[in-house]
Motif scaffolding. Structure first.
Motif, PDB file in Angstrom:
ATOM      1  N   GLY A   1      -5.500 -30.493 -15.832  1.00  0.00           N
ATOM      2  CA  GLY A   1      -4.122 -29.966 -15.426  1.00  0.00           C
ATOM      3  C   GLY A   1      -4.267 -28.751 -14.417  1.00  0.00           C
ATOM      4  O   GLY A   1      -3.382 -28.752 -13.378  1.00  0.00           O
ATOM      5  N   GLY A   2      -5.443 -27.769 -14.537  1.00  0.00           N
ATOM      6  CA  GLY A   2      -5.801 -27.130 -13.621  1.00  0.00           C
ATOM      7  C   GLY A   2      -6.064 -27.861 -12.071  1.00  0.00           C
ATOM      8  O   GLY A   2      -5.708 -27.392 -11.018  1.00  0.00           O
ATOM      9  N   MET A   3      -6.541 -28.966 -12.247  1.00  0.00           N
ATOM     10  CA  MET A   3      -7.086 -29.730 -11.074  1.00  0.00           C
ATOM     11  C   MET A   3      -5.824 -30.299 -10.410  1.00  0.00           C
ATOM     12  O   MET A   3      -5.692 -30.126  -9.195  1.00  0.00           O
ATOM     13  CB  MET A   3      -8.067 -30.749 -11.298  1.00  0.00           C
ATOM     14  CG  MET A   3      -9.404 -30.493 -11.906  1.00  0.00           C
ATOM     15  SD  MET A   3     -10.339 -31.947 -12.059  1.00  0.00           S
ATOM     16  CE  MET A   3     -11.771 -31.434 -13.055  1.00  0.00           C
ATOM     17  N   VAL A   4      -4.836 -30.790 -11.241  1.00  0.00           N
ATOM     18  CA  VAL A   4      -3.462 -31.249 -10.643  1.00  0.00           C
ATOM     19  C   VAL A   4      -2.747 -30.141 -10.034  1.00  0.00           C
ATOM     20  O   VAL A   4      -2.263 -30.406  -8.900  1.00  0.00           O
ATOM     21  CB  VAL A   4      -2.626 -31.758 -11.898  1.00  0.00           C
ATOM     22  CG1 VAL A   4      -1.151 -32.058 -11.146  1.00  0.00           C
ATOM     23  CG2 VAL A   4      -3.375 -32.913 -12.590  1.00  0.00           C
ATOM     24  N   VAL A   5      -2.765 -29.036 -10.655  1.00  0.00           N
ATOM     25  CA  VAL A   5      -1.969 -27.701  -9.732  1.00  0.00           C
ATOM     26  C   VAL A   5      -2.977 -27.344  -8.318  1.00  0.00           C
ATOM     27  O   VAL A   5      -2.290 -27.333  -7.582  1.00  0.00           O
ATOM     28  CB  VAL A   5      -2.075 -26.625 -10.931  1.00  0.00           C
ATOM     29  CG1 VAL A   5      -1.438 -25.312 -10.096  1.00  0.00           C
ATOM     30  CG2 VAL A   5      -1.115 -26.925 -11.769  1.00  0.00           C
ATOM     31  N   HIS A   6      -4.070 -27.658  -8.438  1.00  0.00           N
ATOM     32  CA  HIS A   6      -4.868 -27.219  -7.395  1.00  0.00           C
ATOM     33  C   HIS A   6      -4.569 -28.215  -6.160  1.00  0.00           C
ATOM     34  O   HIS A   6      -4.650 -27.957  -5.206  1.00  0.00           O
ATOM     35  CB  HIS A   6      -6.215 -27.137  -7.565  1.00  0.00           C
ATOM     36  CG  HIS A   6      -7.258 -26.722  -6.367  1.00  0.00           C
ATOM     37  ND1 HIS A   6      -7.242 -25.519  -5.780  1.00  0.00           N
ATOM     38  CD2 HIS A   6      -8.209 -27.498  -5.821  1.00  0.00           C
ATOM     39  CE1 HIS A   6      -8.053 -25.538  -4.969  1.00  0.00           C
ATOM     40  NE2 HIS A   6      -8.621 -26.617  -4.790  1.00  0.00           N
ATOM     41  N   GLU A   7      -4.580 -29.488  -6.813  1.00  0.00           N
ATOM     42  CA  GLU A   7      -4.336 -30.457  -5.683  1.00  0.00           C
ATOM     43  C   GLU A   7      -2.939 -30.585  -5.042  1.00  0.00           C
ATOM     44  O   GLU A   7      -2.804 -30.928  -3.844  1.00  0.00           O
ATOM     45  CB  GLU A   7      -4.713 -31.798  -6.530  1.00  0.00           C
ATOM     46  CG  GLU A   7      -4.623 -33.267  -5.781  1.00  0.00           C
ATOM     47  CD  GLU A   7      -5.888 -33.351  -4.759  1.00  0.00           C
ATOM     48  OE1 GLU A   7      -6.625 -32.641  -4.972  1.00  0.00           O
ATOM     49  OE2 GLU A   7      -5.708 -33.861  -3.523  1.00  0.00           O
TER      50      GLU A   7
ATOM     51  N   PHE B   1       3.123 -18.983  -1.910  1.00  0.00           N
ATOM     52  CA  PHE B   1       2.962 -20.050  -2.738  1.00  0.00           C
ATOM     53  C   PHE B   1       1.640 -20.563  -3.045  1.00  0.00           C
ATOM     54  O   PHE B   1       1.214 -21.257  -4.238  1.00  0.00           O
ATOM     55  CB  PHE B   1       3.711 -21.436  -2.254  1.00  0.00           C
ATOM     56  CG  PHE B   1       3.717 -22.693  -2.956  1.00  0.00           C
ATOM     57  CD1 PHE B   1       4.377 -22.750  -4.275  1.00  0.00           C
ATOM     58  CD2 PHE B   1       2.889 -23.601  -2.641  1.00  0.00           C
ATOM     59  CE1 PHE B   1       4.450 -23.798  -4.898  1.00  0.00           C
ATOM     60  CE2 PHE B   1       3.011 -24.835  -3.401  1.00  0.00           C
ATOM     61  CZ  PHE B   1       3.660 -24.856  -4.568  1.00  0.00           C
ATOM     62  N   THR B   2       0.686 -20.589  -1.983  1.00  0.00           N
ATOM     63  CA  THR B   2      -0.709 -20.829  -2.324  1.00  0.00           C
ATOM     64  C   THR B   2      -1.392 -20.031  -3.148  1.00  0.00           C
ATOM     65  O   THR B   2      -2.252 -20.460  -3.942  1.00  0.00           O
ATOM     66  CB  THR B   2      -1.530 -21.029  -0.816  1.00  0.00           C
ATOM     67  OG1 THR B   2      -0.515 -21.540   0.130  1.00  0.00           O
ATOM     68  CG2 THR B   2      -2.814 -21.223  -0.835  1.00  0.00           C
ATOM     69  N   ILE B   3      -1.189 -18.482  -3.193  1.00  0.00           N
ATOM     70  CA  ILE B   3      -1.617 -17.658  -3.967  1.00  0.00           C
ATOM     71  C   ILE B   3      -1.174 -18.079  -5.331  1.00  0.00           C
ATOM     72  O   ILE B   3      -2.260 -17.978  -6.462  1.00  0.00           O
ATOM     73  CB  ILE B   3      -1.279 -16.160  -3.724  1.00  0.00           C
ATOM     74  CG1 ILE B   3      -2.011 -15.868  -2.192  1.00  0.00           C
ATOM     75  CG2 ILE B   3      -1.871 -15.249  -4.471  1.00  0.00           C
ATOM     76  CD1 ILE B   3      -1.447 -14.422  -1.750  1.00  0.00           C
ATOM     77  N   ILE B   4       0.080 -18.319  -5.578  1.00  0.00           N
ATOM     78  CA  ILE B   4       0.451 -18.546  -7.032  1.00  0.00           C
ATOM     79  C   ILE B   4      -0.118 -19.917  -7.486  1.00  0.00           C
ATOM     80  O   ILE B   4      -0.579 -19.894  -8.752  1.00  0.00           O
ATOM     81  CB  ILE B   4       2.038 -18.685  -7.160  1.00  0.00           C
ATOM     82  CG1 ILE B   4       2.884 -17.408  -6.769  1.00  0.00           C
ATOM     83  CG2 ILE B   4       2.646 -19.404  -8.420  1.00  0.00           C
ATOM     84  CD1 ILE B   4       4.030 -17.608  -6.463  1.00  0.00           C
ATOM     85  N   GLN B   5      -0.198 -20.814  -6.419  1.00  0.00           N
ATOM     86  CA  GLN B   5      -1.004 -22.128  -7.195  1.00  0.00           C
ATOM     87  C   GLN B   5      -2.380 -21.770  -7.490  1.00  0.00           C
ATOM     88  O   GLN B   5      -2.760 -22.309  -8.534  1.00  0.00           O
ATOM     89  CB  GLN B   5      -0.767 -23.122  -5.904  1.00  0.00           C
ATOM     90  CG  GLN B   5      -1.247 -24.565  -6.256  1.00  0.00           C
ATOM     91  CD  GLN B   5      -1.320 -25.117  -4.744  1.00  0.00           C
ATOM     92  OE1 GLN B   5      -1.173 -24.757  -3.576  1.00  0.00           O
ATOM     93  NE2 GLN B   5      -1.572 -26.518  -5.226  1.00  0.00           N
ATOM     94  N   ASP B   6      -3.255 -21.103  -6.729  1.00  0.00           N
ATOM     95  CA  ASP B   6      -4.602 -20.704  -7.097  1.00  0.00           C
ATOM     96  C   ASP B   6      -4.514 -20.118  -8.437  1.00  0.00           C
ATOM     97  O   ASP B   6      -5.382 -20.375  -9.108  1.00  0.00           O
ATOM     98  CB  ASP B   6      -5.216 -19.885  -5.867  1.00  0.00           C
ATOM     99  CG  ASP B   6      -5.705 -20.764  -4.761  1.00  0.00           C
ATOM    100  OD1 ASP B   6      -5.664 -22.110  -4.894  1.00  0.00           O
ATOM    101  OD2 ASP B   6      -5.714 -20.236  -3.968  1.00  0.00           O
ATOM    102  N   ILE B   7      -3.714 -19.202  -8.572  1.00  0.00           N
ATOM    103  CA  ILE B   7      -3.731 -18.370 -10.037  1.00  0.00           C
ATOM    104  C   ILE B   7      -3.504 -19.232 -11.096  1.00  0.00           C
ATOM    105  O   ILE B   7      -4.089 -19.166 -12.192  1.00  0.00           O
ATOM    106  CB  ILE B   7      -2.667 -17.216  -9.806  1.00  0.00           C
ATOM    107  CG1 ILE B   7      -3.275 -16.174  -8.718  1.00  0.00           C
ATOM    108  CG2 ILE B   7      -2.453 -16.463 -11.267  1.00  0.00           C
ATOM    109  CD1 ILE B   7      -2.124 -15.057  -8.602  1.00  0.00           C
ATOM    110  N   ALA B   8      -2.410 -20.257 -10.854  1.00  0.00           N
ATOM    111  CA  ALA B   8      -2.167 -20.903 -11.874  1.00  0.00           C
ATOM    112  C   ALA B   8      -3.380 -21.908 -12.340  1.00  0.00           C
ATOM    113  O   ALA B   8      -3.660 -22.126 -13.500  1.00  0.00           O
ATOM    114  CB  ALA B   8      -0.727 -21.634 -11.590  1.00  0.00           C
TER     115      ALA B   8
END
Lengths: 155, 108
Positions: B56-62, B4-11
């Motif tokens: 939005g990328g910041m939101v996904v990273h957070e 999940f962390t890898i998918i989150q970083d990729i997104a």
């Protein structure tokens, strides 16, 4: 260019500054949200970035958005021009009055622990009495910015 | 959890790269286009999408925190205010009589 559309802000005798309904709807929808965020920044200044000055600037931004879009006359209903100098003076009075009350209660200037609020421990009082200072700063900044805008319009 | 962390970083990286691309296109448009209206066209739409994708990328990273809620609020504000500000500028320029650019000589 004659206005052919009946708008809620197009009251007889109180013609607004612009005729575009897009700007009207956006400004009237955004100004209360900016007010709420300004109050949040003001009250949450203990724990997060923010505080009196930033909250006051956000409140003033809400009023100035209404002044710039709806025109000066309609926005007098929200924030009258004759109140601004008075509100600014009241804010400075709250700031200085908190410090002077602390002096009269036996402490130094702005020493919150000595404020005469009997149902608070001095530790909690030192935490919460900053809100009085922040309230004074917020009122002064908000009213001063709005009055600067009004003076620039008159000149 | 690791996946999940890898998918989150990729997104997050994909969204931020998209935002950087659109901001670059908008900046090139603001510099290269000949007219005020064309520049407003470049600044109003492309920059809005770029900022929205970047935040939005910041939101996904957070993840799900209070900070990401504030960032989503920023996205909503930018989505509302930036096109309306561009509309106000272009409308006032048109009403005050700014001439629309035309090509001076025909293409060879």
């Amino acid at each position: 260019m004659t206005p052919t559309r009946v708008d809620a802000c197009h009251i007889e005798g109180m013609k607004s500054q612009t005729d575009s309904p897009i700007i009207h709807v956006c400004a009237r929808g955004l100004a209360p949200v900016i007010l709420i965020i300004g109050l949040y920044v003001f009250f949450h200044g203990h724990y997060s970035p923010g505080g009196g000055f930033q909250g006051g600037v956000l409140l003033a931004a809400s009023f100035l958005l209404l002044r710039m879009t709806l025109g000066t006359q309609i926005s007098q209903l929200v924030m009258p021009s004759r109140l601004t100098i008075t509100l600014s003076a009241i804010g400075a009075l709250i700031f200085a009055g908190t410090g002077l009350v602390a002096i009269f209660a036996g402490g130094n200037f702005l020493d919150y622990g000595f404020l005469p609020v009997p149902w608070f421990d001095p530790a909690y009082l030192r935490n919460y009495a900053i809100l009085f200072i922040e309230l004074g700063v917020t009122l002064t900044v908000m009213a001063t910015l709005v009055s600067i805008y009004d003076d620039l319009l008159e000149a | 959890m690791e996946n999940f962390t890898i998918i989150q970083d990729i997104a997050a990286i994909a969204l931020m790269l998209g935002g950087v691309f659109f901001m670059l296109v908008g900046s090139i448009g603001i510099n290269r286009l000949p007219d005020f209206y064309c520049r407003a066209h470049a600044a109003g739409k492309v920059d809005t999408l770029g900022i929205m994708m970047f935040v939005g990328g910041m939101v996904v990273h957070e993840g799900f925190t209070l900070t990401s809620a504030k960032l989503i609020l920023i996205i909503a504000f930018v989505a509302v205010t930036s096109p309306v500000a561009t509309h106000a500028l272009a409308r006032r320029a048109l009403l005050s009589g700014l001439k629309i650019w035309e090509r001076q000589e025909p293409l060879k």
